[in-house]
Design a protein around this motif. Sequence first.
Motif, mmCIF file in Angstrom:
data_model
loop_
_atom_site.group_PDB
_atom_site.id
_atom_site.type_symbol
_atom_site.label_atom_id
_atom_site.label_comp_id
_atom_site.label_asym_id
_atom_site.label_seq_id
_atom_site.Cartn_x
_atom_site.Cartn_y
_atom_site.Cartn_z
ATOM 1 N N PRO A 17 0.817 -1.228 0.000
ATOM 2 C CA PRO A 17 0.000 0.000 0.000
ATOM 3 C C PRO A 17 0.847 1.274 0.000
ATOM 4 O O PRO A 17 0.480 2.259 -0.666
ATOM 5 C CB PRO A 17 -0.808 -0.089 1.292
ATOM 6 C CG PRO A 17 -0.439 -1.341 1.961
ATOM 7 C CD PRO A 17 0.582 -2.070 1.176
ATOM 8 N N LEU B 72 0.348 3.994 -2.862
ATOM 9 C CA LEU B 72 -0.162 5.316 -2.479
ATOM 10 C C LEU B 72 0.847 6.426 -2.780
ATOM 11 O O LEU B 72 0.490 7.447 -3.364
ATOM 12 C CB LEU B 72 -0.511 5.334 -0.982
ATOM 13 C CG LEU B 72 -1.815 4.641 -0.606
ATOM 14 C CD1 LEU B 72 -1.986 4.613 0.917
ATOM 15 C CD2 LEU B 72 -2.999 5.381 -1.244
ATOM 16 N N SER B 73 2.116 6.220 -2.393
ATOM 17 C CA SER B 73 3.079 7.302 -2.592
ATOM 18 C C SER B 73 3.328 7.542 -4.080
ATOM 19 O O SER B 73 3.471 8.684 -4.522
ATOM 20 C CB SER B 73 4.396 7.012 -1.857
ATOM 21 O OG SER B 73 4.929 5.792 -2.296
ATOM 22 N N ILE C 139 0.089 9.330 -5.470
ATOM 23 C CA ILE C 139 0.002 10.737 -5.065
ATOM 24 C C ILE C 139 1.102 11.545 -5.754
ATOM 25 O O ILE C 139 0.875 12.666 -6.233
ATOM 26 C CB ILE C 139 0.102 10.861 -3.527
ATOM 27 C CG1 ILE C 139 -1.114 10.186 -2.876
ATOM 28 C CG2 ILE C 139 0.170 12.329 -3.104
ATOM 29 C CD1 ILE C 139 -1.032 10.081 -1.368
ATOM 30 N N VAL D 287 4.397 6.835 3.333
ATOM 31 C CA VAL D 287 3.757 7.576 2.239
ATOM 32 C C VAL D 287 4.128 9.049 2.331
ATOM 33 O O VAL D 287 4.576 9.656 1.355
ATOM 34 C CB VAL D 287 2.218 7.393 2.257
ATOM 35 C CG1 VAL D 287 1.553 8.369 1.294
ATOM 36 C CG2 VAL D 287 1.852 5.969 1.893
#
Lengths: 365, 312
Positions: B114, B118-119, B122, B181
């Motif tokens: 995850p 996510l990082s 984004i 993240v």
Amino acid sequence: MSTLEIDRVRKSYGSLEVLKEVSISIDTGDFLVLLGPSGCGKSTLLNMIAGLETISGGEIRIAGRVVNDLSPKDRDIAMVFQSYALYPTMTVSQNIQFGMKIRGVPKAERAKAVQAAADMLQITHLLERKPSQLSGGQRQRVAMGRAIVRQPRLFLFDEPLSNLDAKLRVDMRTEIKRLHARLGTTIVYVTHDQIEAMTLATRVAVMKGGVVQQLDEPQTVYDRPANVYVARFVGSPSMNVIPGTLRVEGDKVMAVIEVQNRPPATISGIGLSRDAAARYAGRPVLVGIRPELFSVANGQPGTITVDIDVVEPTGPDTLAVFQLGGVEVTARLPPKQVEAGTATMLAVDTSKLVLFDPATENLIK
Amino acid sequence: MAEAISTLPSPSPAPGSGRVTKTDETPRYNRAWIGRLFIYATLIAMAAAYLMPLWVMVTTSLKPLEEIYGGSFIGFPQNFTLDAWRVAWSQACIGTECTGLKPYFVNSLLIVIPAVVLSTGIGAINGYILTKWRFPGANLVFGLLLFGCFLPYQAILIPMARTLSLIGLAGSIPGLILVHVSYGICFTTLFFRNYFVTLPDDLTKAALVDGAGFFRIFWSIILPTSIPIIVVSCIWQFTQIWNDFLFGVSFTSGAHSPITVALNNIVNVTTGRKQYNIDMAAAMIAGIPTLLVYIVAGRYFVRGLTAGAVKG
């Protein structure tokens, strides 16, 4: 009926004003060329018509509807970019139908539209290729295909030919003209190439420093340029603008021009309104003579004698360069009629000669 | 006919002249060959020096403990066994629990997947906005994000611990994901921003005229062209997060620890003789995922890092 009305439109970035109250109105089916050097605001104006730049003042109307606050997709336009801007990961076919896909056009209808556009542009065999596998000319065709399937009220072209080599540019120019004749859609076309403007346009707007210098049919822009700037920008080689003095004797109007080491030359038979002639009689004027208005004289009156400095044969004709009125002047003559370093008698066709005011540089009407 | 015969003698001097040129070329050829040999010898020596620790790790992990204590550290295993690997994976004691690395390996996967997704996601959207939807102050925002790349890990430990406890994520896997993240966004934004800046703005404009919106342009046009940089971002984030020890040891504890923390516990907390074979096997289990990522996606990594440097 006017398809596009640009009404006192302004654009400024902070305190920098790039467009100053530009007003242009064109009819349905017109081919408007915005012509000017880089930085004159022509591309900004096109982006404002497209909705890619905000409008600082004034109104833009497409088919009578104010579009100032409409997003590009709601303006009923299609645009072709200088860099083609094809979506690199999509095939030609996907590129062409991307807009339709977004608008939710059914698949069968999309396929039909793609096929029709591809047939018209002769790119049917390229439909499954990626843009990276196409040549510059082919990419340009695909970009036009993408615009055609939109069936817009207005086509916008942003210097579409500048990235092509000279030969291909001429071919694609013809192609665009054919396309316009066939579709009859109104086009706004931005270029810095005056030949493209002359060949394609039904209306030319010559721009400089965010101001429209002249908006006319191309032939009028060529024959009766509104000012010295337009005169020099349109035409190659550009128009000779020679300082002289206007002399009026009764009904006869003539221009007297100093010639180095010779008595002054007099060009007579200039057509000018009685009013203007009276105003400028005895005063300095700028005499505008297109290179092709010169011809080698064979004894008729009203000729001027000059010393030919340089001769440049171009094939169909020869450019002769000489000094007249203290400036360098170019004449376009038939081949092999003059030699460098010789004195030559030249006649001037005064029917298309124009005069400018030396102070304002505007055409004297 | 006569002509044909007259041409016959001419080939005979040719071999002679050919030999002359050969003797001419031979030394040059030899010199090139010696040079080549030197290059290869140097390269092989360097590679061997570099691979030495790996060799020691692999052979040690395949030896029974008696052989390690009895003989040479470097030699080939005499009594080949996979026991150390088995123990390290499922039996070694970490603290009071003797579960091996397995649950912690799973923990690391639960954190890294995850956090990487996510990082990277984004970062991609950040880069997209910073290049194609520029807003007043975009450069300032980018500058501040860039500043985050230079923040040392240690500097954010205490504020981060405080934040995590405030939002109730202290000591948990989601908490550690959040840490990774937020720390990774600076890097991923930098990657994507620098990649997207090379994509012509006309692409976005053409898509706008075609009627595409913010997310449509991102999904259908920008992202498909960005595979190389997505791979770079994923590899970078994966190795950073998988290999992280400090955040893991600071913000998680016990059963929620990532594999690096568990590895540390296995190696540093032993009773009796140090079990080198298990330590080596455990270290390699912890290192295998990053190695795999490089082997599978390494060529994209190089391609992505140099993308935009050369036009075309």
